[in-house]
Scaffold this motif. Sequence first.
Motif, PDB file in Angstrom:
ATOM      1  N   UNK A   1       0.656  -1.223  -0.072  1.00  0.00           N
ATOM      2  CA  UNK A   1      -0.085  -0.071  -0.048  1.00  0.00           C
ATOM      3  C   UNK A   1       0.961   1.290  -0.097  1.00  0.00           C
ATOM      4  N   UNK A   2       1.540   1.507  -1.251  1.00  0.00           N
ATOM      5  CA  UNK A   2       2.307   2.700  -1.228  1.00  0.00           C
ATOM      6  C   UNK A   2       1.752   4.188  -1.018  1.00  0.00           C
ATOM      7  N   UNK A   3       0.517   4.321  -1.212  1.00  0.00           N
ATOM      8  CA  UNK A   3      -0.311   5.398  -1.574  1.00  0.00           C
ATOM      9  C   UNK A   3      -0.780   5.769   0.053  1.00  0.00           C
ATOM     10  N   UNK A   4      -0.737   4.714   1.056  1.00  0.00           N
ATOM     11  CA  UNK A   4      -1.141   4.899   2.257  1.00  0.00           C
ATOM     12  C   UNK A   4       0.309   5.426   3.139  1.00  0.00           C
ATOM     13  N   UNK A   5       1.393   4.717   2.527  1.00  0.00           N
ATOM     14  CA  UNK A   5       2.725   5.359   3.090  1.00  0.00           C
ATOM     15  C   UNK A   5       2.859   6.733   2.962  1.00  0.00           C
ATOM     16  N   UNK A   6       2.823   6.806   1.579  1.00  0.00           N
ATOM     17  CA  UNK A   6       3.159   8.299   1.089  1.00  0.00           C
ATOM     18  C   UNK A   6       2.181   9.143   1.876  1.00  0.00           C
ATOM     19  N   UNK A   7       0.877   8.872   2.094  1.00  0.00           N
ATOM     20  CA  UNK A   7       0.165   9.886   2.864  1.00  0.00           C
ATOM     21  C   UNK A   7       0.817  10.113   4.342  1.00  0.00           C
ATOM     22  N   UNK A   8       0.924   8.940   4.765  1.00  0.00           N
ATOM     23  CA  UNK A   8       1.511   8.868   6.242  1.00  0.00           C
ATOM     24  C   UNK A   8       2.776   9.669   6.347  1.00  0.00           C
ATOM     25  N   UNK A   9       3.788   9.554   5.474  1.00  0.00           N
ATOM     26  CA  UNK A   9       5.055  10.223   5.468  1.00  0.00           C
ATOM     27  C   UNK A   9       4.745  11.617   5.372  1.00  0.00           C
ATOM     28  N   UNK A  10       3.697  12.152   4.591  1.00  0.00           N
ATOM     29  CA  UNK A  10       3.383  13.493   4.056  1.00  0.00           C
ATOM     30  C   UNK A  10       3.022  14.079   5.459  1.00  0.00           C
ATOM     31  N   UNK A  11       2.599  13.510   6.478  1.00  0.00           N
ATOM     32  CA  UNK A  11       1.993  14.265   7.640  1.00  0.00           C
ATOM     33  C   UNK A  11       3.019  13.669   8.740  1.00  0.00           C
ATOM     34  N   UNK A  12       4.021  13.278   8.303  1.00  0.00           N
ATOM     35  CA  UNK A  12       5.429  12.912   9.415  1.00  0.00           C
ATOM     36  C   UNK A  12       4.708  11.823  10.426  1.00  0.00           C
TER      37      UNK A  12
END
Length: 135
Positions: A25-36
């Motif tokens: 689930x790369x999309x969820x990981x990207x969102x998580x990372x964007x919010x720190x």
Amino acid sequence: KNAKTGKATTMKTDIQTKRAVLFQDEQTIAVAQSYGLWYQAYSSLRGLLDAHNPQYDHARRVLAAIGDRHGGKSVAQVALRWEVQQGHGVIPRSFDPAHLHENLAGVLDWALDDEAMAEIEALSVRAGEGAREEL
């Protein structure tokens, strides 16, 4: 405390979702990372170790070959190392103390090479959602 309300506030520091080598689930990981937020994967081995689940046959063969190339690591250890090496936390569910020991003891003292990481990333069927119901 919140300056306006005077109430204590908390801030989420991580996100936890199901994730496995077939469902990356790369999309969820990207969102998580964007919010720190720190990414925590659970059920990372679900279905993978079930010999009666043919949708994982190819993944098991790939992970077993990678494990052989990395000092005889198990399929579970390779899958968990892949997750940990990306900086994610893992929660491998098991009721068997021997499995828990194998899963965790053999994960932190070695690293996957770039070729192995790419092989595992290529296993994802996430784009087609092929077997999502199993998770």
